[in-house]
Design an enzyme around this catalytic site. Structure first.
Site, PDB file in Angstrom:
ATOM      1  N   THR A  37       0.728  -1.094  -0.001  1.00 22.72           N
ATOM      2  CA  THR A  37      -0.105   0.197  -0.031  1.00 22.72           C
ATOM      3  C   THR A  37       0.985   1.217  -0.329  1.00 22.72           C
ATOM      4  O   THR A  37      -0.003   2.112  -0.342  1.00 22.72           O
ATOM      5  CB  THR A  37      -0.776   0.258   1.410  1.00 22.72           C
ATOM      6  OG1 THR A  37      -0.051  -0.084   2.381  1.00 22.72           O
ATOM      7  CG2 THR A  37      -2.078  -0.843   0.515  1.00 22.72           C
ATOM      8  N   ASP A 169       9.606   0.879   4.684  1.00 25.80           N
ATOM      9  CA  ASP A 169      10.734   0.025   5.601  1.00 25.80           C
ATOM     10  C   ASP A 169      11.780   1.548   6.273  1.00 25.80           C
ATOM     11  O   ASP A 169      12.242   1.645   7.677  1.00 25.80           O
ATOM     12  CB  ASP A 169      11.917  -0.523   4.702  1.00 25.80           C
ATOM     13  CG  ASP A 169      10.769  -1.695   4.302  1.00 25.80           C
ATOM     14  OD1 ASP A 169      10.023  -2.145   4.592  1.00 25.80           O
ATOM     15  OD2 ASP A 169      11.195  -1.817   3.539  1.00 25.80           O
TER      16      ASP A 169
HETATM   17  C1  GLA Z   1       8.854  -3.762   0.587  1.00 28.72           C
HETATM   18  C2  GLA Z   1       9.410  -2.290   0.093  1.00 28.72           C
HETATM   19  C3  GLA Z   1       8.046  -1.515   1.033  1.00 28.72           C
HETATM   20  C4  GLA Z   1       6.549  -1.850   0.424  1.00 28.72           C
HETATM   21  C5  GLA Z   1       7.174  -3.227   1.223  1.00 28.72           C
HETATM   22  C6  GLA Z   1       5.356  -4.035   0.744  1.00 28.72           C
HETATM   23  O1  GLA Z   1       9.655  -4.070   2.293  1.00 28.72           O
HETATM   24  O2  GLA Z   1      10.390  -1.797   0.566  1.00 28.72           O
HETATM   25  O3  GLA Z   1       8.259  -0.199   0.514  1.00 28.72           O
HETATM   26  O4  GLA Z   1       6.130  -1.944  -0.793  1.00 28.72           O
HETATM   27  O5  GLA Z   1       8.033  -3.897   0.459  1.00 28.72           O
HETATM   28  O6  GLA Z   1       4.256  -3.279   1.824  1.00 28.72           O
END
Ligand code: GLA
Length: 378
Positions: A37, A169
């Site tokens: 999302t 993240d």
């Molecule tokens: C990875 C990406 C995040 C996010 C997740 C899925 O961890 O680094 O930015 O998009 O996938 O939610």
């Protein structure tokens, strides 16, 4: 537990023949709910783990970056702060340093230590970027808002690693706080801290590292992102976050693949909001059904799950868990399971036995609890 700062400082001394000026730590993250999302301008609900990356660092006056890692077999990397080309783990801290140059940092020596498994979907990359960013800013007295630093770290990963990740993240690593999950609106950047203490509700949140390592610089993540952007373009909205009428949106998309992607994003955003409502109401147990609904949507609509995650969730539910789901970008990494604490043993055994029966590598299972976000350790 996080890497030991005293041992790291001693290792720095040995590596660089001088004492570090400090040690910084940035955690990995566990996303409770809100998957894929973030780059759709939506909502996420991650928390900081008590596993992460620690960095001992000191300034240098020769305009160079010296990067070494206790986890790497190589001798490390030396690159000019002016820029250059670096591969592998060193691209993350180097990318951050190159972008911080315009904010006034100079050269630095870094020694990196991590207790986060790589490829487990727990954001070891973001932890590395954020620890490096925090260390470099602190060393050079640069006051940068944490949201701005998160955006810079994301940009470093997009531009210097080539992974088109969203903002979740890095935000979790820098903005999450002990005992809380972080409700983040990825469009406005507004966030709030939501208390999350499963043990107080007699629950246990298990992290199942499925040992199927993911490689997100591979094309699938970028492809999902492109599909979401394509769907938003056809629907005439800035991002899928803006789809208000799901039925109407599905009716205007001819491509069944795009319909499935939209179905996931729209419902997942609602699940994040529902999850926050449940947590704020003290109904932590009910979060379980949200997790399972998220998993089914990621498996069937967004199509990013993998066999080891599906089996972990199925076996956990069969053993009486409240819910569970894959976490992270997908195609490998970890799953989480919410269970009554007194069933956690049975749930673990069920998952381990199911993996053994299939001849798969045994999963690593541990408890995940919200820990502090990135900080200076010493
Ligand atoms: C990875 C990406 C995040 C996010 C997740 C899925 O961890 O680094 O930015 O998009 O996938 O939610």
């Amino acid at each position: 537990m996080s890497p030991d700062p005293t041992t790291l400082a001693a290792a720095f001394d040995e590596a660089y023949q001088r004492a570090p000026e400090g040690v910084w730590h940035a955690p990995g993250r566990l996303n409770l709910i809100g998957e894929h999302t973030d780059y759709n301008d939506g909502f996420v609900l991650p928390f900081a783990l008590d596993l992460g990356v620690s960095i001992a660092a000191a300034r240098r006056d020769d305009g160079m970056l010296h990067l070494r890692s206790l986890q790497a077999a190589d001798e490390g990397v030396v690159v000019p702060l002016e820029g250059g080309s670096v591969d592998g783990w060193a691209a993350y801290p180097a990318g951050v340093a190159w972008l911080l140059r315009e904010h006034g940092i100079g050269g630095a020596s870094l020694l990196i230590d991590s207790d986060l498994p790589v490829g487990a979907g727990l954001s070891s990359s973001a932890a590395l970027e954020c620890a490096a960013g925090l260390a470099l800013c602190d060393l050079y007295g640069i006051e940068m808002d944490r949201r701005e630093l998160a955006l810079l770290a994301q940009r470093a990963e997009n531009e210097h690693v080539g992974m088109p990740c969203g903002i979740m993240d890095q935000s979790a690593s820098l903005l999450a706080t002990d005992g809380h999950a972080l409700m983040l609106d990825c469009r406005s950047g507004l966030s709030s801290q939501v208390p999350f203490a499963p043990a107080e509700a007699g629950l246990s949140l298990l992290v199942v590292d499925t040992r199927a390592a993911h490689v997100l610089t591979g094309g699938e993540y970028a492809q999902r992102r492109a599909e979401c952007e394509e769907a938003a373009r056809i629907l005439g909205v800035p991002a899928l976050r803006d789809v208000k009428d799901l039925a109407a949106a599905l009716g205007s998309l001819a491509d069944p693949v795009l319909r499935r992607r939209v179905q996931h994003i729209v419902t997942e955003n609602h699940r994040v909001e529902a999850a926050v409502g449940l947590l704020r109401a003290g109904a932590v147990t009910e979060l379980g059904s949200m997790l399972t609904a998220s998993h089914l949507s990621l498996r069937d609509q967004f199509e990013v799950s993998w066999p080891e995650a599906d089996v972990a969730v199925e076996e956990a539910l069969r053993a009486g868990a409240r819910g569970g789901r894959m976490i992270g970008g997908g195609f490998g990494g970890s799953a989480i399971v919410l269970t009554a604490a007194d069933r956690a043993g049975a749930v673990r055994t069920a998952i381990i036995d199911a993996y053994a029966a299939r001849g798969w590598t045994a999963p690593t299972i541990f408890e995940g609890n919200p820990a502090p976000g990135a900080h200076r350790v010493s």
